[in-house]
Design an enzyme around this catalytic site. Structure first.
Site, mmCIF file in Angstrom:
data_model
loop_
_atom_site.group_PDB
_atom_site.id
_atom_site.type_symbol
_atom_site.label_atom_id
_atom_site.label_comp_id
_atom_site.label_asym_id
_atom_site.label_seq_id
_atom_site.Cartn_x
_atom_site.Cartn_y
_atom_site.Cartn_z
ATOM 1 N N ARG A 91 29.222 31.572 -10.785
ATOM 2 C CA ARG A 91 27.845 31.339 -11.230
ATOM 3 C C ARG A 91 26.936 31.105 -10.034
ATOM 4 O O ARG A 91 27.406 30.904 -8.921
ATOM 5 C CB ARG A 91 27.793 30.135 -12.178
ATOM 6 N N PHE A 124 32.562 26.538 -12.868
ATOM 7 C CA PHE A 124 32.638 25.306 -13.662
ATOM 8 C C PHE A 124 33.537 25.602 -14.846
ATOM 9 O O PHE A 124 33.127 26.232 -15.819
ATOM 10 C CB PHE A 124 31.247 24.833 -14.098
ATOM 11 N N ASN A 126 20.735 19.987 -10.897
ATOM 12 C CA ASN A 126 21.313 21.313 -11.083
ATOM 13 C C ASN A 126 20.227 22.233 -11.609
ATOM 14 O O ASN A 126 19.825 22.152 -12.765
ATOM 15 C CB ASN A 126 22.484 21.226 -12.076
ATOM 16 N N THR A 131 -3.874 -5.160 0.871
ATOM 17 C CA THR A 131 -3.188 -3.888 1.130
ATOM 18 C C THR A 131 -4.040 -3.010 2.044
ATOM 19 O O THR A 131 -3.514 -2.162 2.766
ATOM 20 C CB THR A 131 -2.880 -3.159 -0.196
ATOM 21 N N ASP A 132 -5.349 -3.232 2.032
ATOM 22 C CA ASP A 132 -6.217 -2.496 2.954
ATOM 23 C C ASP A 132 -5.885 -2.843 4.409
ATOM 24 O O ASP A 132 -5.920 -1.973 5.289
ATOM 25 C CB ASP A 132 -7.680 -2.825 2.646
ATOM 26 N N LYS A 192 0.852 -1.186 0.000
ATOM 27 C CA LYS A 192 0.000 0.000 0.000
ATOM 28 C C LYS A 192 0.886 1.233 0.000
ATOM 29 O O LYS A 192 1.827 1.336 0.793
ATOM 30 C CB LYS A 192 -0.880 0.016 1.258
ATOM 31 N N GLN A 201 29.430 18.054 -8.659
ATOM 32 C CA GLN A 201 30.037 16.820 -8.152
ATOM 33 C C GLN A 201 30.973 17.115 -6.980
ATOM 34 O O GLN A 201 30.982 16.395 -5.976
ATOM 35 C CB GLN A 201 30.845 16.128 -9.263
ATOM 36 N N HIS A 209 19.522 25.107 -13.114
ATOM 37 C CA HIS A 209 20.300 26.102 -13.852
ATOM 38 C C HIS A 209 19.679 27.490 -13.773
ATOM 39 O O HIS A 209 18.480 27.667 -13.992
ATOM 40 C CB HIS A 209 20.402 25.700 -15.324
#
Lengths: 294, 294, 294, 294
Positions: A187, A170, A255, A70-71, A12, A229, A257
């Site tokens: 950046r 970067f 990322n 599942t109940d 569930k 990274q 951007h």
């Protein structure tokens, strides 16, 4: 046709549970009987229960004799929550896992939980005992897996959105015939942190989450980043330094951007000031860092 | 602190690519130069590129000399699409995978794609050569994985929503102290099919998708279901029967519960007629069925 | 503080109702008693009920004597659905509106509905009597408003996604100091149609929806478009031509921009072939076109 | 066919703008030239520009001579942001509105903005000058409308999620044949606040937002609630008391129902402790409260 059931799992998903603890601070004095007029606490969980096991007859023959509904799993979660203080979700999930692993045919149980964060409403700095404001989209997570070998507990955070306006570069990356990206020495770096750390077997104190969360966020803020990274690895190291019980951590860092807008057509410069935040495409950086045995 | 990078993966997610083939039926005569006045075809893809490899210096030292920018991955997808007819997404993704696996440090490439479905607008039954209506939320998927061992190709469908109003039961299940679910001999069964089937190595013809999709849907419709699991297995068998190239299939079937409304407080019966469709919680049934070696 | 309740509205949103008609084609022979072994039909609705009225005491004094619970509204929808064939949602919603407008204090009722579209699963062209596949994200809508003046009925479609690869231009627009957009004589035009048309008072036949939907889609396909606005107007005219009962129509057309990718850095041309589909920002064009009295 | 363009509006939606203020606290000393080494501030906006006007030729004839491209609107937003400190979004939006209302044909401009909230990351209580964590899903909103009559400014908050565990009742409501809801003298009350308040013409100080937000949240927390409506009105009164410049406020409060779980089948009581949080259906309460002229 000759076919075999190679793997199976069922359960569930998205069992929504809100527990109100109507006594004073049971989390700190669990043996106390509580004060019914004391402040309330809330626990807001979304739980998934998943079972693996020897269930071929259910699939192949339509024989449901081993198929716990599942109940029933949902009911079990609510019933267990009644008398469990749910001080930490890891312990609560472990109890659920122990319950389900004893069912006929079950070989492996996975209890997964997300915990929404609520802060007390505090007019003029005085916390209201019974009213809360949602702290945001950040969720705390826990995944407890129980099989014949024992219990594995992985805790984490998700949707923890952070951004820094400097100390991110970067550069120095390889260029091929399809590279157009200009190098960036300064950046914006923004991401939505998903972290999941594994505790050594036998861990019983799960209060490390706050320390690990702080280590992740503070390292993100202070790191001189050469790439997502690079920052990911620093964050992972800091998280493991924050708790000796953590044996490994997986970080997933999209990322988000922020692209510098070209304002030159309008006769304007743009000294790292005006950005367009983009949703897609996005970089996605994932890694697992493990504590070395020494 | 003594830590090691145990696993890593990075790439670009959700690269949105729409290609218009502006010549007559290039998919059937790819060597023809095409008819510029012929009908257009569109391919609508969302692509993820993910690389694994020996990238420790990127993470640990911030040395980006091996870190191909994710922006370059995006550019590569668009450039490759220019001269590739993209007749089937599996072949296009394989070419991308071959390109990236040759990059320094890369040990494994995963290209994942979702293809939105468009039908021609057809006033009075006559197809318009240049106008399309989106066929719905169903997407076609493909995941191509390339490593030192070779190429694995998994195709599938997702968000394929189906419902049947009869021939579905759920009875004979075990009951414990938390079971309240009444047995149902005739219920609504509804799900959103996600299927992913693996082709044997060396498969080059990917037209099986239509047959497999039909097998899944038609089996869902006709099966006398004792449970979602039971129908899942029948669907998986039918899918593998539809293509000898399929070696295994994984099905993920959320149970979109339709709960019979109790109308007795209003003096009304409800002979399986009025239901409330619920979003959560939901059952979730997953399994992998594999072709036996005989 | 001197304040007044200037406007108020309350109700229940997202009442999910699925009705199974378990007799043969009641929509075509509603007086027949039906054949219990005949094919099933399903109606899949999401309904909002909203009431306006003289409810000051509820807000200002906490006096609930006029405050019909929203839970009762939900129950009413399910109870009404039991004996109503729900042949068209406009008529069903009108009955609900008549019921609620009679409640104490209510001056205006708004019943809003979305209807999901399902097609029969048809293996080898033979329709299954009891199994369905969702036709997509397109929804049919209806809004019925009932006040002292009478009933207004507005029907529509939403999430109807269309795209054309030619016969769309955007040129001749004014340029100012912030304009960089190049003129386009041949571009992709894509949108998600939301349409809502108002019927003249007294309309009882709501079968026009199919004709209006076709008029909208076919006109989108065939129109020589100078702008989204230009095509919007042509679509609106065609919709009104499709049904004399329609007095006005409002169209909402987001411009799903498809941006031509610049492949020149890779030594490639791009003759209107490779596009990036973008989600945001997007143009948004809205207008209401009204039938002239002549 | 005789048809007329009864209403029209067009523009650009979801223009994503992030501005980094790279000098010390310009919001407090706007005349200072700033300290380039000072802390950064970020403004994170999503802006919609919408124009109404005399644009019949665009729609009817495909004549674009008055149709300012929505792409130009986007460019304008970024260019204006370069030299505007964007200290408050209301003032920035007003400048944009003044710019666009001067364009040929335009009779009315609507600038709508959502501002995401960011807090500084503060390791050990010391705020980082350049790093931020998103404060949650709460957004601050502003809608500036400019037409021949002048400028109207409406500010607000949205997605502000709150919950209280006591001091909420719902009793004394009318019962009809469809009412099954039991009266509740002590229930959970939860909602996601959307508020939009209108300033009197000529308001130039928009710092009231913090006070109004506090008034809304604190009143939610402390109010002895007889219904959502009752609490809505108290919140609206408190908001207007917090700023004399506010002439009216509209509140939209979905009732996020928390349903007490029936644990009696498991031999357990449930003294207001275990709840299931439900998403749909939900009550929806809306009202506008206006300051009386006295």
């Amino acid at each position: 046709m000759p076919a075999t059931l190679a793997w199976n799992r069922y359960g569930k998903s998205r069992i929504r549970l809100v527990k109100v603890r109507r006594c004073a601070e049971p989390s700190r004095s669990p043996t106390s009987s509580g004060n019914p007029n004391g402040p309330h606490e809330i626990v807001d969980l979304t739980i998934d229960v998943q079972l693996e096991g020897d269930f071929e007859p259910v699939y192949v023959e339509g024989d449901n004799r081993r198929c716990l509904p599942t109940d029933t799993m949902k009911n079990t979660v609510y019933a267990f929550a009644r008398h469990d203080p749910v001080v930490d979700v890891e312990t609560f999930a472990t109890k659920l896992a122990e319950h389900f692993v004893a069912k006929t045919g079950v070989t492996r149980v996975r209890i997964s939980a997300e915990q929404a964060q609520w802060n007390r409403i505090s007019p003029a700095g005085r916390p209201n005992p019974n009213a809360f404001v949602q702290a945001g989209s950040e969720q705390w997570t826990a995944v407890v897996t129980r099989d014949r070998d024992g219990v594995d507990i992985v805790s984490g955070v998700t949707n923890l959105v952070v951004l820094k306006t400097t100390d991110s570069a970067f550069t120095g990356y390889p260029r091929d015939e399809y590279t157009t990206l200009p190098e960036a020495s300064d950046r914006i770096l923004a991401t939505s942190i998903t972290a999941a750390w594994k505790y050594r077997r036998g861990t019983t104190d799960f209060k490390a989450r706050e320390r690990i969360r702080s280590a992740l966020v503070d390292t993100f803020a202070s790191h001189k980043s050469e790439s997502v990274q690079h920052t990911l690895y620093a964050m992972a190291e800091a998280a493991m330094a924050a708790s000796v019980d953590v044996t490994e951590i997986t970080l997933t860092l999209p990322n988000r951007h922020h692209v510098l807008v070209d304002l030159t057509p309008f006769g304007l410069d743009n000294p790292n000031e005006i950005f367009v935040a983009t949703d897609q495409p996005f970089g996605l950086i994932e890694a697992t860092v493990r504590r070395s045995r020494s």
